[in-house]
Write an enzyme that holds these catalytic residues in place. Structure first.
Site, PDB file in Angstrom:
ATOM      1  N   LYS A 155      41.647  10.307  -1.804  1.00  0.00           N
ATOM      2  CA  LYS A 155      41.138  11.519  -1.002  1.00  0.00           C
ATOM      3  C   LYS A 155      39.939  11.513  -0.643  1.00  0.00           C
ATOM      4  O   LYS A 155      38.930  11.337  -1.330  1.00  0.00           O
ATOM      5  CB  LYS A 155      41.252  12.730  -2.023  1.00  0.00           C
ATOM      6  CG  LYS A 155      41.279  13.870  -1.384  1.00  0.00           C
ATOM      7  CD  LYS A 155      40.666  15.193  -2.174  1.00  0.00           C
ATOM      8  CE  LYS A 155      39.195  15.538  -1.928  1.00  0.00           C
ATOM      9  NZ  LYS A 155      38.785  15.923  -0.412  1.00  0.00           N
ATOM     10  N   GLU A 230      30.905   8.004 -10.556  1.00  0.00           N
ATOM     11  CA  GLU A 230      29.735   7.778 -10.029  1.00  0.00           C
ATOM     12  C   GLU A 230      29.080   9.164  -9.394  1.00  0.00           C
ATOM     13  O   GLU A 230      29.609   9.693  -8.652  1.00  0.00           O
ATOM     14  CB  GLU A 230      29.822   6.822  -8.816  1.00  0.00           C
ATOM     15  CG  GLU A 230      30.489   5.485  -9.276  1.00  0.00           C
ATOM     16  CD  GLU A 230      29.408   4.699  -9.832  1.00  0.00           C
ATOM     17  OE1 GLU A 230      28.521   5.072 -10.056  1.00  0.00           O
ATOM     18  OE2 GLU A 230      30.075   3.513 -10.190  1.00  0.00           O
ATOM     19  N   CYS A 264      23.164   8.319  -3.215  1.00  0.00           N
ATOM     20  CA  CYS A 264      23.118   8.752  -4.646  1.00  0.00           C
ATOM     21  C   CYS A 264      21.817   7.857  -5.146  1.00  0.00           C
ATOM     22  O   CYS A 264      21.293   7.994  -6.439  1.00  0.00           O
ATOM     23  CB  CYS A 264      24.182   8.287  -5.388  1.00  0.00           C
ATOM     24  SG  CYS A 264      25.078   6.996  -4.945  1.00  0.00           S
ATOM     25  N   GLU A 355      18.058  16.867  -7.684  1.00  0.00           N
ATOM     26  CA  GLU A 355      18.646  15.971  -6.659  1.00  0.00           C
ATOM     27  C   GLU A 355      18.419  16.607  -5.305  1.00  0.00           C
ATOM     28  O   GLU A 355      19.129  17.659  -4.963  1.00  0.00           O
ATOM     29  CB  GLU A 355      20.019  15.467  -6.691  1.00  0.00           C
ATOM     30  CG  GLU A 355      20.327  14.554  -5.866  1.00  0.00           C
ATOM     31  CD  GLU A 355      21.883  13.837  -5.953  1.00  0.00           C
ATOM     32  OE1 GLU A 355      22.844  14.648  -6.187  1.00  0.00           O
ATOM     33  OE2 GLU A 355      22.118  12.665  -5.752  1.00  0.00           O
TER      34      GLU A 355
HETATM   35  P1  TAP Z   1      31.229  16.589  -4.332  1.00  0.00           P
HETATM   36  O1  TAP Z   1      31.298  18.214  -3.944  1.00  0.00           O
HETATM   37  O2  TAP Z   1      31.088  16.556  -5.752  1.00  0.00           O
HETATM   38  O3  TAP Z   1      32.757  16.098  -3.745  1.00  0.00           O
HETATM   39  C1  TAP Z   1      33.029  14.797  -3.981  1.00  0.00           C
HETATM   40  C2  TAP Z   1      34.560  14.843  -3.660  1.00  0.00           C
HETATM   41  O4  TAP Z   1      35.153  15.474  -4.830  1.00  0.00           O
HETATM   42  C3  TAP Z   1      35.102  15.504  -2.338  1.00  0.00           C
HETATM   43  O5  TAP Z   1      36.190  14.626  -1.946  1.00  0.00           O
HETATM   44  C4  TAP Z   1      35.504  16.683  -2.878  1.00  0.00           C
HETATM   45  O6  TAP Z   1      36.585  17.308  -1.931  1.00  0.00           O
HETATM   46  C5  TAP Z   1      36.188  16.510  -4.419  1.00  0.00           C
HETATM   47  N1  TAP Z   1      36.187  17.724  -5.022  1.00  0.00           N
HETATM   48  C6  TAP Z   1      35.732  18.702  -4.865  1.00  0.00           C
HETATM   49  N2  TAP Z   1      35.972  19.631  -5.845  1.00  0.00           N
HETATM   50  C7  TAP Z   1      36.787  19.145  -6.623  1.00  0.00           C
HETATM   51  C8  TAP Z   1      37.590  19.454  -7.613  1.00  0.00           C
HETATM   52  N3  TAP Z   1      37.405  20.486  -8.328  1.00  0.00           N
HETATM   53  N4  TAP Z   1      38.600  18.568  -8.446  1.00  0.00           N
HETATM   54  C9  TAP Z   1      38.613  17.240  -7.558  1.00  0.00           C
HETATM   55  N5  TAP Z   1      37.814  16.702  -6.413  1.00  0.00           N
HETATM   56  C10 TAP Z   1      36.988  17.593  -5.976  1.00  0.00           C
HETATM   57  O7  TAP Z   1      30.021  15.915  -3.763  1.00  0.00           O
HETATM   58  P2  TAP Z   1      29.602  15.822  -2.495  1.00  0.00           P
HETATM   59  O8  TAP Z   1      29.007  16.998  -1.935  1.00  0.00           O
HETATM   60  O9  TAP Z   1      30.752  15.211  -1.605  1.00  0.00           O
HETATM   61  O10 TAP Z   1      28.652  14.434  -2.550  1.00  0.00           O
HETATM   62  C11 TAP Z   1      27.280  14.645  -2.869  1.00  0.00           C
HETATM   63  C12 TAP Z   1      27.245  14.292  -4.162  1.00  0.00           C
HETATM   64  O11 TAP Z   1      27.745  12.998  -4.586  1.00  0.00           O
HETATM   65  C13 TAP Z   1      25.661  14.099  -4.589  1.00  0.00           C
HETATM   66  O12 TAP Z   1      25.197  14.708  -5.626  1.00  0.00           O
HETATM   67  C14 TAP Z   1      25.651  12.507  -4.709  1.00  0.00           C
HETATM   68  O13 TAP Z   1      24.709  12.119  -5.397  1.00  0.00           O
HETATM   69  C15 TAP Z   1      26.863  12.114  -5.316  1.00  0.00           C
HETATM   70  N6  TAP Z   1      27.291  10.843  -4.866  1.00  0.00           N
HETATM   71  C16 TAP Z   1      27.035   9.900  -5.821  1.00  0.00           C
HETATM   72  C17 TAP Z   1      27.353   8.585  -5.524  1.00  0.00           C
HETATM   73  C18 TAP Z   1      27.259   7.479  -6.639  1.00  0.00           C
HETATM   74  S1  TAP Z   1      27.834   6.125  -6.088  1.00  0.00           S
HETATM   75  N7  TAP Z   1      26.820   7.775  -7.791  1.00  0.00           N
HETATM   76  C19 TAP Z   1      27.666   8.174  -4.391  1.00  0.00           C
HETATM   77  C20 TAP Z   1      27.939   9.033  -3.325  1.00  0.00           C
HETATM   78  C21 TAP Z   1      27.570  10.235  -3.673  1.00  0.00           C
HETATM   79  P3  TAP Z   1      36.123  18.386  -0.800  1.00  0.00           P
HETATM   80  O14 TAP Z   1      35.868  17.368   0.244  1.00  0.00           O
HETATM   81  O15 TAP Z   1      37.285  19.082  -0.449  1.00  0.00           O
HETATM   82  O16 TAP Z   1      35.011  18.925  -1.226  1.00  0.00           O
END
Ligand code: TAP
Length: 453
Positions: A155, A230, A264, A355
């Site tokens: 996804k 992650e 991240c 963050e």
């Molecule tokens: P999230 O809102 O956590 O979303 C990540 C993924 O999870 C998206 O595909 C999202 O779908 C999905 N998701 C949302 N709610 C969910 C639920 N209840 N159950 C299962 N999946 C769900 O994060 P983001 O805003 O996309 O990314 C930013 C964050 O990711 C930052 O905190 C960053 O640090 C972290 N990040 C960490 C890493 C590593 S490698 N550690 C890498 C990249 C990003 P939708 O698109 O529909 O919301």
């Protein structure tokens, strides 16, 4: 009628395309197809899986430019970075194409027989990807998972699905069987949650925010399902007085403003030894001014826009009451632009602790080595970090003292696909990439063969 989601080009704020949102029934249907595809894939000869992954890598290689252009439009990544990301996917596939023949078990000495272990695939693996690095993060999951004999349902983030959709098509073009690697677009609360709750998804890989990751882990615990997480970071870039200050200052903008800080691993706290604090800021200012923010399709661009209007508001909120030292430049007008910003912070400030996930860096002074380690560790997170010093002993001591999964000395490297990657504390659970990643997508089976007559 299937509901849809409108994708927006973050550099122009204009709509690109409508994307279907899968519901639970469609997600279940894809998982059911994956179960069937995995049975055949998992029982293939290792060399056949390896060949199939090499073919997939070759097709991706042939489409690097197309994938890169998609990422420029959908995610606002600078074209140079997007090309690197697309090539990286091919490299990750090639690297894990070497895994099927190397997933050796053990032979363990026992009395009265022969004891051997097998690395069995889980079955179907669910991969949930964030919007910041849509292609690379997806490949860190699907390449080793497939190599180990699993099927994958993936996804992408709702905001950035285009490259993942294309990779799913390219897998079929390369000859991977139908149903083995399926990209399912839709919302996290529906598709992502279904990966967590569906009994036939036997492992989940989640990359995203710490808050959603914690919920995903709780859901997986209820199903007794392994999960790799992650999550977020607040990584420190530690600059000692004995460092090559010119080099450290020149490298600092790239370490935090790359991908507009939506990384991240962003070194979003620069910790500077007090005796060189003023000198370091003098050197940092021209480096930040030279950081080119603009049209991501332009070859000379270092940094594009933020991903969305709402994310830009969140990032801007971090500057309320902040002591801004200086800022770089950013385009005016349409697009979710945000100028690189350097803030002088105190240890308790929100900007020093949370963050931001945007191009904002907090600079803080420290007194000595012990203070530097204490300050670097004074965060819930523990993903990445950098240490700048010309003293070898100090480099070793500090890199052992900082509680982070990925550190670099006199550089800012974080990701090499052949070395392990992942976070400590609130930054995650488990490791991706490196020589052992395919094994993490297997369960060990132990078999004893009696030899007594
Ligand atoms: P999230 O809102 O956590 O979303 C990540 C993924 O999870 C998206 O595909 C999202 O779908 C999905 N998701 C949302 N709610 C969910 C639920 N209840 N159950 C299962 N999946 C769900 O994060 P983001 O805003 O996309 O990314 C930013 C964050 O990711 C930052 O905190 C960053 O640090 C972290 N990040 C960490 C890493 C590593 S490698 N550690 C890498 C990249 C990003 P939708 O698109 O529909 O919301």
């Amino acid at each position: 009628m299937t509901s849809t989601f409108t994708l927006i080009n973050p550099a122009t704020a204009q709509p690109i395309r409508e994307i279907a949102r899968a519901d639970v029934a469609q997600t279940d249907a894809a998982i059911a197809r994956a179960v069937i595809a995995q049975r055949a894939w998992g029982s293939l000869a290792p060399v056949a899986r390896a060949d199939a992954l090499r073919a997939f890598a070759r097709v991706v290689e042939a489409h690097v430019e197309e994938l890169a252009q998609l990422e420029v439009r959908n995610s606002g990544h600078p074209i140079g970075s997007a090309r690197w990301e697309a090539s990286h996917v091919a490299q990750v596939l090639n690297f894990y194409a070497g895994a099927p023949e190397r997933l050796s078990g053990q032979q363990i000495p026992v009395a009265g027989g022969l004891d051997v272990t097998f690395h069995e695939p889980y079955g179907v693996v669910g991969i949930i990807v964030p919007w910041n690095f849509p292609m690379t993060i997806a490949s860190w999951g699907f390449a080793p998972a497939l190599a180990a004999g699993n099927a994958v349902v993936l996804k992408p983030a709702e905001l950035t699905p285009l490259t993942a959709i294309r990779l799913g098509e390219l897998a079929l073009d390369a000859g991977l069987p139908e149903g083995l690697f399926t990209v399912i677009t839709g919302s996290g609360s529906v598709v992502g949650q279904r990966f967590v709750s569906h009994p036939d998804v036997r492992k989940v890989v989640f990359t995203g925010s710490t808050s959603v990751g914690t919920d995903v882990a709780a859901g997986c615990a209820r199903e007794l399902k392994p999960v790799t997480l992650e999550l977020g970071g607040k990584s420190a870039n530690i600059v000692f007085a004995d460092a090559d200050l010119e080099k450290a200052a020149a490298a600092a903008p790239g370490a935090v403003f790359d991908n507009a800080g939506q990384d991240c691993c962003a070194r979003s706290r620069i910790l500077v030894e007090r005796s060189v604090y003023d000198r370091f800021l003098e050197l940092l200012e021209p480096a930040v001014q030279a950081w080119r923010v603009g049209d991501p399709a332009d070859e000379g661009t270092d940094m594009g826009p933020l991903i969305s209007a709402s994310h830009r508001s969140t990032v801007a909120g971090f500057l309320d009451g902040a002591n801004v030292a200086f800022r770089g430049a950013a385009p005016e007008g349409d697009g979710f632009w945000f100028a690189p910003t350097v803030v002088l912070a105190d240890r308790a400030d929100r900007i020093a602790r949370e963050e931001v996930f945007g191009p904002v860096v907090a600079v803080l002074p420290f007194d000595d080595e012990a203070d530097a380690i204490g300050l670097a560790n004074d965060t819930a997170y523990g993903l990445a970090g950098s240490i700048w010093t010309e003293n070898l002993g100090r480099a070793v001591r500090v890199s052992r003292g900082v509680k982070s999964g990925v550190l670099s000395v006199n550089s800012h490297s974080s990701v090499r696909y052949w070395t392990p990657f992942g976070g400590m504390k609130a930054s995650g659970l488990g490791r991706e990439l490196g020589p052992d990643a395919a094994e993490h997508f297997t369960e060990t089976k132990n078999v004893f063969f009696a030899t007594d007559a």
